[in-house]
Motif scaffolding. Structure first.
Motif, PDB file in Angstrom:
ATOM      1  N   THR A 214       0.792  -1.201  -0.099  1.00 32.54           N
ATOM      2  CA  THR A 214       0.051   0.208   0.173  1.00 32.54           C
ATOM      3  C   THR A 214       0.921   1.275   0.061  1.00 32.54           C
ATOM      4  O   THR A 214       2.308   1.152   0.251  1.00 32.54           O
ATOM      5  CB  THR A 214      -0.833  -0.243   1.297  1.00 32.54           C
ATOM      6  N   LYS A 215       0.169   2.370  -0.221  1.00 30.03           N
ATOM      7  CA  LYS A 215       1.156   3.629  -0.230  1.00 30.03           C
ATOM      8  C   LYS A 215       1.663   3.964   1.265  1.00 30.03           C
ATOM      9  O   LYS A 215       2.386   4.663   1.492  1.00 30.03           O
ATOM     10  CB  LYS A 215       0.042   4.782  -0.891  1.00 30.03           C
ATOM     11  N   GLY A 216       0.833   3.364   2.106  1.00 35.58           N
ATOM     12  CA  GLY A 216       1.397   3.588   3.575  1.00 35.58           C
ATOM     13  C   GLY A 216       2.577   2.456   3.900  1.00 35.58           C
ATOM     14  O   GLY A 216       2.830   2.419   5.195  1.00 35.58           O
ATOM     15  N   GLY A 217       2.832   1.820   2.929  1.00 36.51           N
ATOM     16  CA  GLY A 217       3.957   0.870   3.096  1.00 36.51           C
ATOM     17  C   GLY A 217       3.684  -0.473   4.010  1.00 36.51           C
ATOM     18  O   GLY A 217       4.514  -0.876   4.660  1.00 36.51           O
ATOM     19  N   GLU A 218       2.585  -0.977   3.652  1.00 39.89           N
ATOM     20  CA  GLU A 218       1.936  -2.245   4.016  1.00 39.89           C
ATOM     21  C   GLU A 218       1.796  -3.417   2.952  1.00 39.89           C
ATOM     22  O   GLU A 218       1.208  -2.908   2.244  1.00 39.89           O
ATOM     23  CB  GLU A 218       0.744  -2.172   4.958  1.00 39.89           C
ATOM     24  N   LEU A 219       2.367  -4.516   3.601  1.00 42.68           N
ATOM     25  CA  LEU A 219       2.206  -5.677   2.749  1.00 42.68           C
ATOM     26  C   LEU A 219       0.905  -6.194   2.907  1.00 42.68           C
ATOM     27  O   LEU A 219       0.756  -6.705   4.171  1.00 42.68           O
ATOM     28  CB  LEU A 219       3.282  -6.708   2.857  1.00 42.68           C
ATOM     29  N   LYS A 220      -0.039  -6.487   2.077  1.00 41.25           N
ATOM     30  CA  LYS A 220      -1.459  -7.082   2.273  1.00 41.25           C
ATOM     31  C   LYS A 220      -1.885  -7.890   1.138  1.00 41.25           C
ATOM     32  O   LYS A 220      -1.810  -7.876  -0.003  1.00 41.25           O
ATOM     33  CB  LYS A 220      -2.292  -5.881   2.378  1.00 41.25           C
ATOM     34  N   CYS A 221      -2.839  -9.036   1.698  1.00 41.51           N
ATOM     35  CA  CYS A 221      -3.390  -9.882   0.819  1.00 41.51           C
ATOM     36  C   CYS A 221      -4.528  -9.380   0.261  1.00 41.51           C
ATOM     37  O   CYS A 221      -5.790  -9.367   1.111  1.00 41.51           O
ATOM     38  CB  CYS A 221      -3.488 -11.325   1.498  1.00 41.51           C
ATOM     39  N   LEU A 222      -4.958  -8.726  -0.891  1.00 43.59           N
ATOM     40  CA  LEU A 222      -6.025  -8.245  -1.348  1.00 43.59           C
ATOM     41  C   LEU A 222      -6.947  -9.085  -2.020  1.00 43.59           C
ATOM     42  O   LEU A 222      -8.173  -8.948  -2.187  1.00 43.59           O
ATOM     43  CB  LEU A 222      -5.853  -7.134  -2.553  1.00 43.59           C
ATOM     44  N   ASP A 223      -6.356 -10.258  -2.238  1.00 42.33           N
ATOM     45  CA  ASP A 223      -7.302 -11.378  -2.867  1.00 42.33           C
ATOM     46  C   ASP A 223      -6.696 -12.795  -2.321  1.00 42.33           C
ATOM     47  O   ASP A 223      -5.619 -12.733  -1.980  1.00 42.33           O
ATOM     48  CB  ASP A 223      -7.309 -11.578  -4.339  1.00 42.33           C
ATOM     49  N   ALA A 224      -7.507 -13.647  -2.355  1.00 44.85           N
ATOM     50  CA  ALA A 224      -7.162 -15.067  -1.548  1.00 44.85           C
ATOM     51  C   ALA A 224      -8.172 -16.084  -2.073  1.00 44.85           C
ATOM     52  O   ALA A 224      -9.306 -16.161  -1.953  1.00 44.85           O
ATOM     53  CB  ALA A 224      -7.318 -15.134  -0.067  1.00 44.85           C
ATOM     54  N   LYS A 225      -7.281 -17.197  -2.689  1.00 46.40           N
ATOM     55  CA  LYS A 225      -7.841 -18.341  -3.066  1.00 46.40           C
ATOM     56  C   LYS A 225      -7.263 -19.509  -2.546  1.00 46.40           C
ATOM     57  O   LYS A 225      -6.160 -19.560  -2.401  1.00 46.40           O
ATOM     58  CB  LYS A 225      -7.701 -18.441  -4.726  1.00 46.40           C
ATOM     59  N   ILE A 226      -8.179 -20.402  -1.805  1.00 43.09           N
ATOM     60  CA  ILE A 226      -7.906 -21.570  -1.177  1.00 43.09           C
ATOM     61  C   ILE A 226      -8.519 -22.928  -1.736  1.00 43.09           C
ATOM     62  O   ILE A 226      -9.448 -22.852  -1.671  1.00 43.09           O
ATOM     63  CB  ILE A 226      -8.008 -21.353   0.327  1.00 43.09           C
ATOM     64  N   SER A 227      -7.658 -23.609  -1.721  1.00 43.13           N
ATOM     65  CA  SER A 227      -8.259 -25.184  -2.039  1.00 43.13           C
ATOM     66  C   SER A 227      -7.469 -26.006  -0.933  1.00 43.13           C
ATOM     67  O   SER A 227      -6.352 -25.994  -0.854  1.00 43.13           O
ATOM     68  CB  SER A 227      -8.270 -25.783  -3.351  1.00 43.13           C
TER      69      SER A 227
END
Ligand code: GDP
Ligand code: MN
Length: 399
Positions: A214-227
């Protein structure tokens, strides 16, 4: 077994993985309250279906609006309006096929200010017998295309189960994604948590696309797919509770109740076989003689008459099926059990299409006699080749 994006984010959140906050709804009446729970200033309205490519997808209905299945908006009112607009509508993406999928759940999430989009996934790598991670700077887009045209942009490494995630794995990810300082540290933490989630929940595959900075300097999972690995579900009742049967093939659900290995295919010949290898060979030989199988079905080694009956009913209930091939090599499985199961099923549901039965092995004479005595219109076959030719011929003649 697959789950929805919002459920996947819930699972990851349990392990401390950074994901945006959001509220899932199943009913348009809940939209306003859900949108009001998100502080803004940006809201993301996301269609929940078991298929990717939603962002670039299109709705079939004109009143769902021009935008795709993922909508970024600037007010709670707009978020609620978009959620109401897409609930119940049919979304067509590259992964749904032309029929599309009905959106029965919508996730309203806090928006993120994206600086960079990356790709990250984890899977069980059969070559190394380890959990492998795949990362790339080319997130948000078609990863298959990246792998094909710029394979040097895909980085892969695997985790030794004896040591788990080590600091050097974090450094590998940071280097591959061009991250330094605090973001490199976040990358190391992320891999540690994702690995814990993957192993803890017996996942088969985990895909985060995009993973963002993010522009705030955070690593983030914006989408997630799990099987999840279906063979491990018995020890994860919390995962089983996430199952959404409306996303699955009804025939496959019925088959799973009887512990049958059944996969729906799009051809015309229904197959009932014992043993995965023989089932695969049966599909191949049907293709060889010019028709296509309607399913893969392995009734297993120790099938009971009840299980065989259920299997036969599932096959005959498929409107695509124009002929049925029963191909049994009785080792542990007994041919007379198969014969009784088939006859019980035919008595219960009738038989509108040609049926070829090839039996070989344990109690084969008894099995053949049972079928002869039944008076059913069964075409007997001697071996696999003969059986495949006979069912293909019967289907072509009936057409
Ligand atoms: P998919 O198309 O099914 O893979 O759905 P995604 O969840 O990956 O969303 C598609 C795209 O929407 C992402 O690649 C992002 O570019 C965009 N998107 C998703 N969430 C946000 C957000 O919070 N802010 C912004 N600006 N874009 C977002
Ligand atoms: Mn995505």
């Amino acid at each position: 077994m697959n789950i929805h994006e919002y459920q996947a984010k819930g699972v990851l959140r349990e392990y401390g993985v950074p994901v945006p906050n959001g509220v899932a709804i199943l009913d348009a009446a809940e939209a306003d309250a859900a949108a009001a729970k998100i502080p803004g200033p940006v809201w993301v309205v996301k269609s929940q279906i078991h298929a990717g490519g939603r962002g670039k997808g299109k709705f079939k209905e004109a009143d769902a609006g021009e935008k795709g299945g993922v909508r970024v908006v600037k007010s709670a009112g707009e978020a609620a309006a978009n959620a109401k607009q897409i609930l119940g509508k049919t979304l067509v993406t590259v992964q749904t096929g032309p029929a599309g999928k009905q959106v029965n759940r919508v996730y309203i999430e806090e928006g993120s200010d994206i600086d960079k989009e990356f790709y990250l996934s984890a899977l069980v790598d059969r070559a190394t017998s380890r959990v492998a991670f795949v990362v790339s700077t080319e997130g948000g887009m078609d990863i298959e295309e990246v792998a094909h045209s710029t394979p040097e942009k895909i980085h892969t490494f695997s985790i030794d189960p004896a040591t788990g995630v080590m600091p050097h794995h974090g450094r590998t990810v940071a280097q591959a994604l061009g991250l330094s300082g605090d973001l490199a540290k976040q990358a190391g933490n992320l891999v540690t948590k994702l690995y814990a989630a993957f192993v803890g929940k017996d996942m088969a595959m985990l895909e985060v696309n995009p993973l963002v900075v993010t522009k705030g300097g955070e690593l983030k999972c914006l989408d997630a797919k799990i099987s999840f690995d279906s063979n491990s579900l018995y020890r994860h009742p919390d995962v089983v509770a996430l199952r959404d049967e409306t996303e699955e093939d009804a025939k496959e659900i019925e088959a799973s109740k009887y512990d049958l290995a059944y996969i729906a295919l799009d051809g015309t010949i229904g197959c009932m076989v014992n043993g995965a290898g023989l089932a695969m060979a049966t599909l191949d030989i049907i293709k060889l003689y010019g028709e296509s199988p309607a399913n893969f079905l392995d009734v297993g080694g120790g099938a009971t008459e009840e299980k065989v009956t259920a299997a036969f009913k599932i096959i005959t209930a498929d409107p695509q099926v124009q002929g049925i091939l029963v191909n049994i090599f009785g080792g542990i499985m007994k041919c007379d059990v198969i014969a009784r199961g088939v006859i019980a099923a035919v008595k219960a549901v009738g038989l509108q299409v040609p049926l070829v039965v090839r039996l070989e092995g344990t109690n084969v004479e008894e099995g053949k006699q049972i079928i002869r005595d039944s008076g059913l219109n069964v075409i007997p076959a001697d071996d696999l080749d003969d059986a495949a030719q006979k069912i293909v011929k019967a289907v072509k003649e009936a057409a």
